[in-house]
Scaffold this active site. Structure first.
Site, mmCIF file in Angstrom:
data_model
loop_
_atom_site.group_PDB
_atom_site.id
_atom_site.type_symbol
_atom_site.label_atom_id
_atom_site.label_comp_id
_atom_site.label_asym_id
_atom_site.label_seq_id
_atom_site.Cartn_x
_atom_site.Cartn_y
_atom_site.Cartn_z
ATOM 1 N N GLY A 292 0.852 -1.185 0.000
ATOM 2 C CA GLY A 292 0.000 0.000 0.000
ATOM 3 C C GLY A 292 0.885 1.232 0.000
ATOM 4 C CD GLU A 293 2.223 6.419 0.814
ATOM 5 O OE1 GLU A 293 3.351 6.660 0.323
ATOM 6 O OE2 GLU A 293 1.935 6.674 1.994
ATOM 7 C CB SER A 294 5.265 2.750 3.612
ATOM 8 O OG SER A 294 5.978 3.812 2.993
ATOM 9 C CB CYS B 278 5.277 -3.701 -1.364
ATOM 10 S SG CYS B 278 5.679 -2.285 -2.432
ATOM 11 C CB ILE C 206 3.678 -2.125 -7.633
ATOM 12 C CG1 ILE C 206 3.227 -3.304 -8.518
ATOM 13 C CG2 ILE C 206 2.849 -0.879 -7.931
ATOM 14 C CD1 ILE C 206 1.833 -3.799 -8.210
ATOM 15 N NE ARG C 207 4.697 5.018 -5.584
ATOM 16 C CZ ARG C 207 3.978 5.761 -4.758
ATOM 17 N NH1 ARG C 207 2.660 5.668 -4.752
ATOM 18 N NH2 ARG C 207 4.579 6.591 -3.927
ATOM 19 C CG HIS D 198 2.861 -6.332 -4.334
ATOM 20 N ND1 HIS D 198 2.052 -5.794 -3.360
ATOM 21 C CD2 HIS D 198 3.641 -5.305 -4.767
ATOM 22 C CE1 HIS D 198 2.308 -4.518 -3.212
ATOM 23 N NE2 HIS D 198 3.279 -4.188 -4.057
ATOM 24 C CD GLU E 84 0.471 -8.997 -2.059
ATOM 25 O OE1 GLU E 84 0.473 -7.758 -2.156
ATOM 26 O OE2 GLU E 84 1.485 -9.663 -1.780
#
Length: 214
Positions: free
Chosen positions: A63-65, A95, A153-154, A194, A196
């Protein structure tokens, strides 16, 4: 004449079904829930300290850490989660989850929090922005049946792994060859990618087995 009773056959013991929380503040929560269910765990959503206290282990999703770290404070989960990690609770972060589990984070906001779950320095968004996302096949230490398809992803990478940290995977080739993207320290596992989202559940299977052993 006394007849001895016939002993009943001993049934094979079914594997335990550990309760594994998924931090459900932000990010790809449902994908981890589905993967854990498939691997024989009982996944539950964790948003409160009481829910955290009731689980055997915790997954920190992508997500966005910085957003997740702020929400940990808003929901009064930051210190309880740090405490459970110190006590040895198994955890897996993918991530953003890897970033949160680090002892040091580079290229993040000064007010961002992290959990000190693994003795490592992680660089946030190390591979670039969303448009720089990519996939690669990785050899993953401890997993059988060939390489794992990894989706970045990022994504972060690990710039420093402490003496007690086991490196599980590195980027095999290209401009990022040798960068560390999966690690383990004790009962805590982290991946920059990721697992998952690909349908390859071997990392989740490994983690659920780790939880059972713990």
């Amino acid at each position: 004449m006394n007849v001895s009773p016939v002993a009943a056959p001993i049934a094979a013991q079914a594997p335990s079904r550990p309760t594994v929380g998924v931090l459900a503040l932000q990010g790809d929560v449902s994908e981890h829930v589905a993967a854990l269910e498939h691997c024989g765990a009982e996944p539950v959503l964790v948003r409160r300290a009481s829910e955290l206290a009731a689980v055997d282990a915790l997954v920190l999703p992508g997500g966005e850490s910085t957003a997740i770290s702020k929400l940990l404070e808003v929901f009064d989960l930051l210190e309880p989660l740090r405490a459970r990690l110190r006590e040895g609770m198994p955890a897996f972060g993918s991530c953003a989850g890897m970033i949160l589990l680090a002892s040091e984070v580079l290229d993040t906001r000064p007010d961002a929090q992290h959990l000190f779950g693994i003795d490592m320095t992680v660089r946030r968004n190390a591979f670039g922005r969303q448009v720089d996302s990519f996939e690669v096949d990785l050899a993953f230490h401890g997993l059988d049946d060939g390489p794992m398809r990894a989706v970045f992803i990022r994504a972060p990478w690990v710039e420093r792994a402490g003496a007690d940290v086991e490196v599980l995977a590195t980027v095999p080739d290209g401009p990022f060859a040798g960068r560390i993207v999966a690690v383990r320290q004790g009962n805590v596992v982290a991946t920059a990618f990721h697992p998952e989202v690909t349908g390859d559940l071997r990392v989740h299977e490994m983690f659920v087995d780790l939880v059972r052993a713990a």
